[in-house]
Structure formats: structure tokens, C-alpha cells
Design a protein around this motif. Structure first.
Motif, PDB file in Angstrom:
ATOM      1  N   SER A 152       7.328 -12.574 -38.700  1.00  0.00           N
ATOM      2  CA  SER A 152       8.117 -13.610 -39.379  1.00  0.00           C
ATOM      3  C   SER A 152       9.130 -12.989 -40.337  1.00  0.00           C
ATOM      4  O   SER A 152       9.725 -13.691 -41.154  1.00  0.00           O
ATOM      5  CB  SER A 152       7.184 -14.552 -40.157  1.00  0.00           C
ATOM      6  OG  SER A 152       6.367 -13.829 -41.076  1.00  0.00           O
ATOM      7  N   TYR A 153       9.311 -11.673 -40.201  1.00  0.00           N
ATOM      8  CA  TYR A 153      10.185 -10.910 -41.104  1.00  0.00           C
ATOM      9  C   TYR A 153      11.522 -10.607 -40.431  1.00  0.00           C
ATOM     10  O   TYR A 153      11.599 -10.384 -39.215  1.00  0.00           O
ATOM     11  CB  TYR A 153       9.495  -9.599 -41.474  1.00  0.00           C
ATOM     12  CG  TYR A 153      10.336  -8.631 -42.273  1.00  0.00           C
ATOM     13  CD1 TYR A 153      10.461  -8.763 -43.655  1.00  0.00           C
ATOM     14  CD2 TYR A 153      11.005  -7.579 -41.654  1.00  0.00           C
ATOM     15  CE1 TYR A 153      11.226  -7.873 -44.398  1.00  0.00           C
ATOM     16  CE2 TYR A 153      11.765  -6.686 -42.382  1.00  0.00           C
ATOM     17  CZ  TYR A 153      11.878  -6.839 -43.754  1.00  0.00           C
ATOM     18  OH  TYR A 153      12.640  -5.953 -44.473  1.00  0.00           O
ATOM     19  N   PHE A 220      13.788 -11.257 -45.445  1.00  0.00           N
ATOM     20  CA  PHE A 220      13.003 -12.464 -45.671  1.00  0.00           C
ATOM     21  C   PHE A 220      11.714 -12.390 -44.867  1.00  0.00           C
ATOM     22  O   PHE A 220      11.595 -11.611 -43.914  1.00  0.00           O
ATOM     23  CB  PHE A 220      13.795 -13.708 -45.243  1.00  0.00           C
ATOM     24  CG  PHE A 220      14.157 -13.706 -43.777  1.00  0.00           C
ATOM     25  CD1 PHE A 220      13.256 -14.172 -42.822  1.00  0.00           C
ATOM     26  CD2 PHE A 220      15.380 -13.218 -43.352  1.00  0.00           C
ATOM     27  CE1 PHE A 220      13.583 -14.140 -41.469  1.00  0.00           C
ATOM     28  CE2 PHE A 220      15.703 -13.177 -42.006  1.00  0.00           C
ATOM     29  CZ  PHE A 220      14.805 -13.646 -41.064  1.00  0.00           C
ATOM     30  N   ASP A 221      10.749 -13.190 -45.269  1.00  0.00           N
ATOM     31  CA  ASP A 221       9.543 -13.421 -44.485  1.00  0.00           C
ATOM     32  C   ASP A 221       9.295 -14.927 -44.502  1.00  0.00           C
ATOM     33  O   ASP A 221       8.881 -15.490 -45.522  1.00  0.00           O
ATOM     34  CB  ASP A 221       8.344 -12.664 -45.058  1.00  0.00           C
ATOM     35  CG  ASP A 221       7.152 -12.670 -44.108  1.00  0.00           C
ATOM     36  OD1 ASP A 221       6.865 -13.764 -43.563  1.00  0.00           O
ATOM     37  OD2 ASP A 221       6.527 -11.616 -43.908  1.00  0.00           O
ATOM     38  N   LEU A 222       9.570 -15.574 -43.384  1.00  0.00           N
ATOM     39  CA  LEU A 222       9.495 -17.023 -43.332  1.00  0.00           C
ATOM     40  C   LEU A 222       8.072 -17.542 -43.497  1.00  0.00           C
ATOM     41  O   LEU A 222       7.858 -18.618 -44.048  1.00  0.00           O
ATOM     42  CB  LEU A 222      10.071 -17.524 -42.000  1.00  0.00           C
ATOM     43  CG  LEU A 222      11.564 -17.278 -41.772  1.00  0.00           C
ATOM     44  CD1 LEU A 222      11.967 -17.747 -40.383  1.00  0.00           C
ATOM     45  CD2 LEU A 222      12.391 -17.996 -42.828  1.00  0.00           C
ATOM     46  N   TRP A 223       7.097 -16.786 -43.027  1.00  0.00           N
ATOM     47  CA  TRP A 223       5.712 -17.238 -43.105  1.00  0.00           C
ATOM     48  C   TRP A 223       5.191 -17.129 -44.534  1.00  0.00           C
ATOM     49  O   TRP A 223       4.386 -17.947 -44.971  1.00  0.00           O
ATOM     50  CB  TRP A 223       4.849 -16.416 -42.156  1.00  0.00           C
ATOM     51  CG  TRP A 223       3.680 -17.187 -41.614  1.00  0.00           C
ATOM     52  CD1 TRP A 223       2.385 -17.127 -42.028  1.00  0.00           C
ATOM     53  CD2 TRP A 223       3.707 -18.131 -40.541  1.00  0.00           C
ATOM     54  NE1 TRP A 223       1.597 -17.969 -41.290  1.00  0.00           N
ATOM     55  CE2 TRP A 223       2.386 -18.605 -40.355  1.00  0.00           C
ATOM     56  CE3 TRP A 223       4.717 -18.626 -39.710  1.00  0.00           C
ATOM     57  CZ2 TRP A 223       2.055 -19.539 -39.379  1.00  0.00           C
ATOM     58  CZ3 TRP A 223       4.387 -19.556 -38.732  1.00  0.00           C
ATOM     59  CH2 TRP A 223       3.077 -20.006 -38.579  1.00  0.00           C
ATOM     60  N   LYS A 224       5.658 -16.100 -45.242  1.00  0.00           N
ATOM     61  CA  LYS A 224       5.217 -15.887 -46.623  1.00  0.00           C
ATOM     62  C   LYS A 224       6.168 -16.518 -47.639  1.00  0.00           C
ATOM     63  O   LYS A 224       5.975 -16.379 -48.849  1.00  0.00           O
ATOM     64  CB  LYS A 224       5.098 -14.391 -46.904  1.00  0.00           C
ATOM     65  CG  LYS A 224       4.038 -13.703 -46.056  1.00  0.00           C
ATOM     66  CD  LYS A 224       3.987 -12.210 -46.351  1.00  0.00           C
ATOM     67  CE  LYS A 224       2.928 -11.531 -45.491  1.00  0.00           C
ATOM     68  NZ  LYS A 224       2.888 -10.060 -45.739  1.00  0.00           N
ATOM     69  N   ASN A 225       7.206 -17.190 -47.124  1.00  0.00           N
ATOM     70  CA  ASN A 225       8.175 -17.880 -47.990  1.00  0.00           C
ATOM     71  C   ASN A 225       8.838 -16.921 -48.979  1.00  0.00           C
ATOM     72  O   ASN A 225       9.001 -17.234 -50.166  1.00  0.00           O
ATOM     73  CB  ASN A 225       7.490 -19.032 -48.741  1.00  0.00           C
ATOM     74  CG  ASN A 225       6.826 -20.020 -47.810  1.00  0.00           C
ATOM     75  OD1 ASN A 225       7.467 -20.540 -46.904  1.00  0.00           O
ATOM     76  ND2 ASN A 225       5.538 -20.274 -48.018  1.00  0.00           N
ATOM     77  N   GLN A 226       9.232 -15.763 -48.475  1.00  0.00           N
ATOM     78  CA  GLN A 226       9.862 -14.755 -49.315  1.00  0.00           C
ATOM     79  C   GLN A 226      11.299 -14.514 -48.860  1.00  0.00           C
ATOM     80  O   GLN A 226      11.596 -14.550 -47.665  1.00  0.00           O
ATOM     81  CB  GLN A 226       9.077 -13.437 -49.251  1.00  0.00           C
ATOM     82  CG  GLN A 226       7.664 -13.532 -49.784  1.00  0.00           C
ATOM     83  CD  GLN A 226       6.844 -12.277 -49.536  1.00  0.00           C
ATOM     84  OE1 GLN A 226       7.238 -11.416 -48.745  1.00  0.00           O
ATOM     85  NE2 GLN A 226       5.706 -12.165 -50.206  1.00  0.00           N
ATOM     86  N   TYR A 227      12.178 -14.252 -49.819  1.00  0.00           N
ATOM     87  CA  TYR A 227      13.586 -13.956 -49.520  1.00  0.00           C
ATOM     88  C   TYR A 227      14.112 -13.019 -50.595  1.00  0.00           C
ATOM     89  O   TYR A 227      13.810 -13.182 -51.781  1.00  0.00           O
ATOM     90  CB  TYR A 227      14.425 -15.238 -49.505  1.00  0.00           C
ATOM     91  CG  TYR A 227      15.907 -14.996 -49.350  1.00  0.00           C
ATOM     92  CD1 TYR A 227      16.480 -14.887 -48.088  1.00  0.00           C
ATOM     93  CD2 TYR A 227      16.731 -14.864 -50.471  1.00  0.00           C
ATOM     94  CE1 TYR A 227      17.839 -14.654 -47.944  1.00  0.00           C
ATOM     95  CE2 TYR A 227      18.089 -14.632 -50.332  1.00  0.00           C
ATOM     96  CZ  TYR A 227      18.632 -14.521 -49.070  1.00  0.00           C
ATOM     97  OH  TYR A 227      19.979 -14.294 -48.930  1.00  0.00           O
TER      98      TYR A 227
END
Length: 339
Positions: A152-153, A220-227
Motif C-alpha cells: 500500500s506504499y 505515502f502508505d494508504l493502508w496506514k494513512n501516512q503521507y
């Protein structure tokens, strides 16, 4: 046909003048997998003048989950990705000149292709090709847009020769490598996000609006909600061997390229990495155990069998690919599992 791009022209940063510039530009995309097919479709729909797509592989069933240009029929018939992509893209916009090249992107070919392009887009599956693209971009003097995703990155960065740090400048500071889609999987939203970053930057360059470029490395990592968006302008190195004052374009040199040789009488190809390395066989075993093949390890080497091929990994970085004499096939398998 006259109003085909009207909605894009209504977007004031592009307008009619920007659309005219876009329609006269030539884009080179290396790799037509998930990122490449997404970028190609978006740019063809945007009305670029010419698109050259390069890929060494054919369509497989596992591609259909995220590679949007391909159909079940393409997978059944193992159509080369470059050809299947061209057929679909031509149906989408017949006014775009599309050149499809079935090839492995090596130094000589890449430099030749880049000389006739306005921008390069990275959609490859390995870092060696990216570093070659980096040096070719700097030598020829055209921008290129790096992009990668796994799980998801995702990550993307735009390199403008003589202005921004190059990918080589960032290697010691920013973690750019990692697992592959074949070892860690991938979800299509991560692909779509990277495609959005790459295409939006490409359109800015093609329309002549360089002032709107992001000038940051985004991840970003969409699964971890990181940007995150990292300001990297201060990472440009005066002594960088790729973009510095005394540049030598090291990744265009033979000694810095992966070496391949067909082993006589053994239906095998040996691949030796460009740089000396010590491979962690235990870590590699943990990665390959979930891939569906058979893994065997002793203190000296690791063997991974995925019929009809068997890959043998040595501690010194060498890999023997058994079951083929074709160097392109061997390199595709090598990058599939090692990235």
C-alpha cells in the motif's frame, strides 16, 4: 473532435496554449506494467503528440488485478505488454502516434530512445534500470519522473537536469528500495496514487509550467494513512558522479551494470550484480517461503523452484537461473524476486 480536450483547456494552468504544447510533445515510458499502463492511458487521453512504450514482458493473469490496459484475452494469449498496450491506447485516442518496443531497456537503447523524447517516465521493476535512466536523463538533458509502489506504499520524485538533485544524490539519504509486488503484493489504489503524482508532474512539464512542479519527494502508505513530502533541494551534491561538476555518469559504464552469461550446455543463465554484495539467505528464505514455490537452503546457497525455473542464490550476490537460456527471461525472474 474539435472539443475533445475542452475540459482540459478550461483548466487555466493549461489552457489552449498549454494544450497545443502538450499535443507536440513526445513521452517515453519505460515499463508498461501497473504504473506504465496507468500513465500511458492518462497521457494518451490528455492528447500528447507521441508516446513510446518499452517493455520486455508479456501479459499474465496476475497483472489483471491492477494493470488497467489489459484483458483476459491478452493474458490467455500471452501478448507482449507493449503490443497489448498499443492496441488499447490506439483505440482510446487514434490521433496519438504510439511506438511499441518489445525490449529490455539497456544503456545503449535507453540513450537512443531518450534523445528523441521530451520527458521520461519511470515504470520499471528494478533499481538498476532507474539508475541508468537517471544518468541518461542527465546526459541527454531531459526530465524524468521516478515512481514506485509495493503493498500500500508508493513514492515519486521529479528530476530536472541542472536544477534538482538527481536520484543518485538521494540514495544515501532517502530509503528508496525495498520489496517487490511479487514478494509483498500490491493494491491497485497505491498504483493509482503514484500514477496521479507522475502524470500531474508530467503535464506541468509538457504544458511548460515548470514553476508549478512539486520539487519534493512524496511518499505515502494508504493502508496506514501516512503521507509525507520531503524537501530535497539541499540534498543536491556538488561531487555527485551523476549530476555534479565532474560527472562521469557511472551507471552508463559497463562495470556498474548487472552481468549476465549463458552457461554452456546447462540451460542456465548466471546473473552477477553490478556492485559487490553479501546476500542474507535467511532473510531471502523468509520472503520466498510465501511465494508458492519450493525453497531449500544450506549454509552456502538458497534454491527456489517455481516450475519450469529454478533460481539459486549465492551469498556473494550471484544468481543462477535454471530452465532458460534467454537472458531477458532470466533478468525478469531476477528482478521479480529481488527488485
Amino acid at each position: 473532435m474539435n472539443n475533445r480536450y475542452s475540459r482540459q483547456e478550461l483548466f487555466s494552468p493549461i489552457g489552449k496554449d498549454g494544450q497545443e504544447r502538450i499535443s507536440n510533445k513526445h513521452v517515453l515510458i519505460i515499463g508498461v506494467g501497473a504504473l506504465g499502463s496507468g500513465c500511458a492511458e492518462a497521457l494518451v487521453r490528455a492528447g500528447i503528440g507521441k508516446l513510446t512504450i518499452v517493455d520486455r514482458d508479456y501479459v499474465e493473469w496476475t497483472n489483471l488485478q491492477r494493470q488497467q490496459l489489459y484483458s483476459e484475452e491478452d493474458a490467455k494469449n500471452r501478448i507482449p505488454k507493449a503490443i497489448a498496450a498499443k492496441n488499447r491506447l490506439t483505440a482510446i485516442n487514434s490521433s496519438v502516434a504510439i511506438e511499441a518496443i518489445i525490449a529490455d531497456a539497456s544503456v545503449l537503447e535507453l540513450e537512443d530512445w531518450a534523445k528523441n523524447a521530451d520527458i521520461m517516465i519511470d515504470a520499471t521493476d528494478n533499481f538498476e534500470t532507474r539508475m541508468i535512466m537517471n544518468d541518461v536523463s542527465l546526459k541527454v538533458g531531459i526530465p524524468w519522473i521516478y515512481g514506485a509502489c509495493v503493498g500500500s506504499y508508493g513514492i515519486s520524485y521529479t528530476i530536472i537536469p541542472e536544477k534538482t538533485p538527481c536520484l543518485s544524490c538521494l540514495l544515501e539519504t532517502v530509503p528508496l528500495g525495498g520489496l517487490t509486488c511479487d514478494t509483498a503484493g500490491i493494491i491497485s489504489p497505491a498504483v493509482n496514487m503514484v500514477v496521479s503524482f507522475q502524470v500531474s508532474e508530467a503535464l506541468k512539464i509538457l504544458a511548460g509550467d515548470l514553476g508549478s512542479l512539486r520539487n519534493k519527494l512524496v511518499s505515502f502508505d494508504l493502508w496506514k494513512n501516512q503521507y509525507s513530502a520531503i524537501q530535497v533541494d539541499k540534498m543536491k551534491k556538488e561531487d555527485c558522479s551523476s549530476c555534479g561538476k565532474e560527472r562521469s555518469y557511472p551507471y552508463l559504464s559497463f562495470e556498474n551494470q548487472t552481468k549476465t552469461v549463458v552457461l554452456c550446455g546447462r540451460d542456465s543463465v548466471q546473473i552477477r550484480p553490478s556492485m559487490p554484495t553479501m546476500r542474507d539467505l535467511e532473510a531471502l528464505e523468509n520472503i520466498l517461503t510465501n511465494q508458492g514455490g519450493t525453497v531449500q537452503r544450506n549454509p552456502y546457497l538458497l534454491s527456489y523452484t517455481d516450475n519450469p525455473h529454478r533460481l539459486v542464490f549465492f551469498k556473494d550476490g550471484r544468481v543462477l537461473v535454471h530452465g532458460t537460456k534467454d537472458i531477458t527471461t532470466a533478468k525478469a525472474l531476477y528482478h521479480r524476486y529481488l527488485g
